[in-house]
Design a protein around this motif. Structure first.
Motif, PDB file in Angstrom:
ATOM      1  N   VAL A 243       0.837  -1.199   0.000  1.00 13.44           N
ATOM      2  CA  VAL A 243       0.000   0.000   0.000  1.00 13.44           C
ATOM      3  C   VAL A 243       0.872   1.249   0.000  1.00 13.44           C
ATOM      4  CG1 VAL A 243      -1.881  -1.162   1.227  1.00 13.44           C
ATOM      5  CG2 VAL A 243      -0.157   0.098   2.534  1.00 13.44           C
ATOM      6  N   SER A 244       0.388   2.284  -0.644  1.00  6.58           N
ATOM      7  CA  SER A 244       1.034   3.591  -0.542  1.00  6.58           C
ATOM      8  C   SER A 244       0.665   4.204   0.799  1.00  6.58           C
ATOM      9  CB  SER A 244       0.580   4.504  -1.683  1.00  6.58           C
ATOM     10  OG  SER A 244      -0.823   4.696  -1.642  1.00  6.58           O
ATOM     11  N   LEU A 245       1.518   5.083   1.303  1.00  5.20           N
ATOM     12  CA  LEU A 245       1.284   5.708   2.606  1.00  5.20           C
ATOM     13  C   LEU A 245       1.491   7.206   2.509  1.00  5.20           C
ATOM     14  CD1 LEU A 245       0.965   5.682   5.759  1.00  5.20           C
ATOM     15  CD2 LEU A 245       3.448   5.380   5.856  1.00  5.20           C
ATOM     16  N   ASP A 246       0.506   7.961   3.006  1.00  2.00           N
ATOM     17  CA  ASP A 246       0.638   9.402   3.189  1.00  2.00           C
ATOM     18  C   ASP A 246       0.655   9.661   4.689  1.00  2.00           C
ATOM     19  OD1 ASP A 246       0.540  12.121   3.368  1.00  2.00           O
ATOM     20  OD2 ASP A 246      -1.230  12.386   2.096  1.00  2.00           O
ATOM     21  N   PRO A 247       1.834   9.871   5.286  1.00  3.20           N
ATOM     22  CA  PRO A 247       1.878  10.027   6.750  1.00  3.20           C
ATOM     23  C   PRO A 247       1.172  11.284   7.247  1.00  3.20           C
ATOM     24  CG  PRO A 247       4.019  10.481   5.777  1.00  3.20           C
ATOM     25  CD  PRO A 247       3.165   9.953   4.676  1.00  3.20           C
ATOM     26  N   ALA A 248       1.025  12.299   6.397  1.00  2.00           N
ATOM     27  CA  ALA A 248       0.359  13.543   6.832  1.00  2.00           C
ATOM     28  C   ALA A 248      -1.118  13.312   7.107  1.00  2.00           C
ATOM     29  CB  ALA A 248       0.549  14.623   5.775  1.00  2.00           C
ATOM     30  N   THR A 249      -1.749  12.469   6.300  1.00  4.66           N
ATOM     31  CA  THR A 249      -3.182  12.202   6.464  1.00  4.66           C
ATOM     32  C   THR A 249      -3.459  10.828   7.048  1.00  4.66           C
ATOM     33  OG1 THR A 249      -3.334  11.312   4.219  1.00  4.66           O
ATOM     34  CG2 THR A 249      -3.691  13.699   4.504  1.00  4.66           C
ATOM     35  N   GLN A 250      -2.406  10.016   7.229  1.00  6.54           N
ATOM     36  CA  GLN A 250      -2.519   8.635   7.685  1.00  6.54           C
ATOM     37  C   GLN A 250      -3.398   7.802   6.754  1.00  6.54           C
ATOM     38  OE1 GLN A 250      -3.863  10.909  10.651  1.00  6.54           O
ATOM     39  NE2 GLN A 250      -1.777  11.598  10.223  1.00  6.54           N
ATOM     40  N   LYS A 251      -3.340   8.117   5.460  1.00  4.02           N
ATOM     41  CA  LYS A 251      -4.114   7.403   4.467  1.00  4.02           C
ATOM     42  C   LYS A 251      -3.234   6.372   3.743  1.00  4.02           C
ATOM     43  CE  LYS A 251      -8.044   9.631   4.886  1.00  4.02           C
ATOM     44  NZ  LYS A 251      -9.289   8.932   5.347  1.00  4.02           N
ATOM     45  N   ILE A 252      -3.842   5.243   3.411  1.00  6.65           N
ATOM     46  CA  ILE A 252      -3.157   4.222   2.638  1.00  6.65           C
ATOM     47  C   ILE A 252      -3.951   3.939   1.370  1.00  6.65           C
ATOM     48  CG2 ILE A 252      -2.013   3.129   4.601  1.00  6.65           C
ATOM     49  CD1 ILE A 252      -4.210   1.027   4.643  1.00  6.65           C
ATOM     50  N   GLY A 253      -3.245   3.547   0.318  1.00  4.87           N
ATOM     51  CA  GLY A 253      -3.891   3.220  -0.943  1.00  4.87           C
ATOM     52  C   GLY A 253      -3.385   1.892  -1.467  1.00  4.87           C
TER      53      GLY A 253
END
Length: 820
Positions: free
Chosen positions: A383-393
């Motif tokens: 999964v991709s990770l955006d630590p700023a929003t704590q979102k995964i894709g």
């Protein structure tokens, strides 16, 4: 970038000789094999193969562990790739070498590594080393941070950075064990008494106000320091600073409450007293729970990543449907009432626990991905990770109703990385074989770079990211060769050509290969060759003794057995030069389950290989089968034992016995079987459930009841015993002991911390209660799972040989005796 040009594990040395003399004094020829001869210490009479091969950072030296002097342990040796004398490395020179752990910067100009608990920075061009730390505490996990401007490392569960330009060290985190003071619930009476004291006494009230003022001042100053993060009872792992310096990621591990641990008594000790060895829990015991934490330095706050959006996180294993169908239907009169209650009390969807690995950051620091595995090991997500929003894709999901594993996949993160700043590379068994894939983090488009009915077993990206270097068994399941391939896929160009297996370590400039090579009847030696297709390999080491070389060790034929379900099952076949009609045969069952032995390189079962030569000398035919569950043949073979060990893995042995009788002139009444560990388990299942096929069997260090084995291995194959009792009942030999008819020998080390001695004791008691007489148990008081002492090996294999000579020779009785 993790180090790919690394030195072997350093070892303590005996007194150093300047130059190695590779000549061996003449010894007696080995004309007749005996158990006593072949079970001697291999280093003393065969020779010690080179191992842990690596290069110096400038590519001018090859280093490897070796033991041509027949010392008690291997030492470190070095040789120039262009030739010259092999030299033992002195202890002083060893201490000056970089160690195996380390990471390169993006330009491969510097390397940072840990040595003896301190951190060092190596400038590759000049060869100069700078010491980053010198402390009594241990520093670990060195890495380049902030696009190579800083060096990060971990000390006492906290993250630090060091600036090479200024020499300044900065503490980046403040993790603390335990709970934050005052976070617990106070007793109401305590609060009442405090309020009473403040109301009654001026001096107490004034001091309380002064203390609060000091705390406000301390809090203001503390804003300049890292946020205090309280871990409670969690353990901290994998501390990382994001490339932009804004985030610190870490993994929290929550160990289960104290579980009962199996005890193994050691009877033969230096103290004269029995000493207990604390070993492990058993399958089904609670396991460690993991979470990924994110510390947002800019916002001065922490988060724990959630996974509810993961596709299939609530998907339950298919095997559970079998138990649902077995459940009794409700009584007709109560069906409506029960249905109503079920609808009203329907439980919430059960989400499986997961284990996160990473994050892995792109070179430009703009993207990150995680590898996430379900705790039941039936799913792996990338999964991709955006630590700023704590979102995964979701980038990729691999599901296996059995369990996820395979070359380059393993039980952790596996072989993964960034191909460029947009594409992630990884290995997957999606096609049925482990192959190399990429996925675009923006479009989620996935591409297979390799394909076919073979396994990619090792992957390395060239330093300029223009080529892949692969190890694969493309030409034959029993051969391993080194290949190169364009970075975006295409034809595989074979580099190594010697039949057998080539374990390759490239020089830092990727122009020269150090090759550890072996063939079926030739143990491992070190070679050097140019990194070009068809180039000739030059042998560097000559490890074998004259005594070992004097015997004509056999090159067994690798055959394919057509199993009853149509599958091709590979095996090694050893045949006497003049086989007697209706002669005896022995089937060997390798251990580990997921392991390959019917191949064309030197077997890790070297003692068994020599024993098979001895048996053939005595007129036996020997078959060594890569049964279902073995490595090297793809996902279907790997998982062919799911929920039924002693199923296809056993019928493969039976089909092998049938082939011996039908094609190779073996008497179907004179076939024996033996093996250790998993091979011992299969031997027990064979003797208990196929008594008409196998006349005699030797079960060594055997699992007798899978409910008593460890969790990590057994849970993958049989699930938990309390959730899948059917799988355990049909897979455990102890339930079938009443079927014993032939002669059974069991051998077990008493201090076995892998398959506990308790296992064989329980089976022995079962055989006693069943009034079986045609079995014996040999115990080895000082041996663990893998035997060490030559005397133990000798005693064990003399018993095995006697078992076969007594029961498989033409004069032996055909029917079993002593059983009920």
């Amino acid at each position: 970038m993790r180090s790919t040009s690394i030195l072997p594990i350093l070892v303590w040395l005996l007194p150093t000789g300047a130059v190695l003399a590779q000549t061996t004094p003449p010894t007696a020829s080995l004309t007749t094999l005996t158990v006593e001869k072949i079970m001697r210490d291999p280093a003393q009479w065969i020779g010690s193969a080179p191992s842990n091969v690596g290069w110096s950072e400038d590519g001018k030296r090859i280093y490897f562990n070796w033991n041509p002097e027949k010392a008690r342990r291997d030492s470190l040796y070095t040789v120039a790739p262009g030739g010259g004398a092999i030299r033992k490395v002195s202890l002083a020179d060893q201490r000056a070498l970089p160690t195996t752990n380390g990471e390169y910067d993006q330009q491969y100009a510097r390397k940072v590594y840990e040595k003896d608990g301190d951190i060092f920075l190596l400038e590759l061009k000049s060869g100069k080393t700078r010491r980053v730390t010198r402390t009594t505490e241990r520093e670990t996990d060195p890495a380049f941070a902030l696009q190579g401007k800083l060096i990060s490392y971990t000390r006492a569960s906290n993250l630090y950075t060091w600036d090479p330009a200024t020499g300044e060290t900065t503490q980046r985190t403040d993790f603390r064990r335990g709970n934050k003071p005052g976070s617990g619930t106070s007793d109401k009476s305590d609060k009442f008494l405090r309020a009473q004291q403040l109301a009654l006494f001026d001096v107490i009230r004034q001091r309380d106000q002064d203390q609060k003022a000091r705390q406000r001042l301390q809090k203001a100053v503390a804003r300049l320091s890292p946020k205090a993060i309280w871990l409670g009872t969690n353990t901290l792992e994998n501390l990382q600073l994001s490339p932009n310096g804004r985030f610190v990621t870490y993994r929290l591990a929550q160990e289960p409450s104290a579980e009962k641990v199996a005890i193994v008594p050691s009877f033969v000790t230096a103290s004269g007293f029995t000493e207990d060895l604390s070993t492990r829990t058993k399958v089904g015991a609670p396991q460690t729970a993991y979470e990924l934490g994110i510390y947002d330095i800019g916002r001065d706050t922490t988060f724990v990543l959630g996974y509810r959006e993961l596709k299939g996180l609530d998907e339950q294993p298919a095997y559970r449907k079998e138990y649902t169908l077995r459940a009794k239907a409700p009584v007709a009169a109560d069906s409506a009432k029960n249905a109503s209650a079920k609808k009203k009390d329907k439980p919430a969807t059960e989400l499986r626990r997961v284990v996160p690995y990473g994050p892995y950051w792109s070179d430009n620091g703009q993207h990150a991905f995680l590898v996430i595995r379900s705790s039941d090991n039936k799913d792996r997500w990338i999964v991709s990770l955006d630590p700023a929003t704590q979102k995964i894709g979701l980038l990729d999901r691999q599901r296996d109703e059995a369990w996820i594993n395979g070359p380059g996949i393993g039980y952790g993160a596996g072989s993964v990385g960034w191909l460029d700043n947009q594409r992630v590379w990884f290995q997957s068994e999606e096609s049925g074989y482990s192959h190399l894939y990429t996925v675009d983090v923006a479009s989620s488009q996935k591409k297979a770079l390799t394909s076919g009915n073979f396994e990619v077993q090792k992957v390395q990206l060239s330093r300029d990211k223009k080529l892949w270097y692969l190890t694969a068994n493309k030409t034959h399941p029993g051969e391993q060769h080194f290949y190169r391939m364009p970075v975006n896929g295409g034809a595989l160009t074979q580099i190594t050509t010697m039949p057998g297996a080539s374990e390759v370590t490239m020089s830092p400039d990727e122009k020269t290969l150090a090759v550890r090579y072996s063939y079926t009847n030739k143990p491992w030696e070190l070679y050097v060759m140019p990194n070009k297709p068809g180039a000739k390999a030059r042998q560097i080491t000559n490890s074998l003794t004259e005594e070992f070389k004097s015997y004509p060790w056999r090159d067994p034929e690798v055959i394919a057995i057509k199993a009853r379900d149509g599958a091709d099952v590979y095996a090694r076949l050893y045949r006497p030069a003049k086989a007697e009609a209706q002669g005896p045969a022995v089937i060997f069952v390798h251990g580990a389950g997921y392991l390959q032995n019917a191949h064309k390189w030197w077997s890790q079962y070297s003692r068994e290989y020599m024993f098979h030569n001895l048996l053939v000398d005595k007129g036996y035919t020997v078959l060594d089968i890569d049964y279902r569950g073995s490595a090297g043949y793809g996902q279907a073979v790997r998982t062919g034992i799911y929920r039924y060990m002693g199923g296809k893995d056993l019928t493969d042995q039976v089909d092998g016995a049938k082939l011996l009788a039908e094609k190779y002139g073996v008497s179907p009444q004179r076939i024996g079987i033996y093996g250790g560990s998993y091979g011992g388990f299969i031997t027990l299942m064979a003797m208990f459930t196929q008594p008409e096929v196998f006349k005699a069997g030797a079960a060594l260090r055997s699992v007798t009841d899978w409910a008593h084995y460890n969790h990590g291995y057994t849970d993958n194959i049989l699930n938990e015993p309390y959730n899948d009792s059917i799988a355990y009942a049909r897979s455990s030999p102890i339930y079938y002991a009443d079927g014993l008819k032939g002669a059974l020998l069991m051998c077990h080390g008493m201090v076995d911390t892998n398959v506990h001695f308790q296992d064989i004791v329980r089976l022995s008691q079962r055989l006693i209660e069943l009034h079986k007489e045609n079995w014996e148990l040999a115990v080895y008081p000082v041996e663990d799972h893998g035997f060490v002492e030559p005397a133990s090996w000798t005693d064990e294999y003399k018993r095995i040989l006697k078992l076969f000579e007594t029961n498989l020779r033409p004069g032996a009785a055909v029917s079993g005796s002593g059983g009920n």
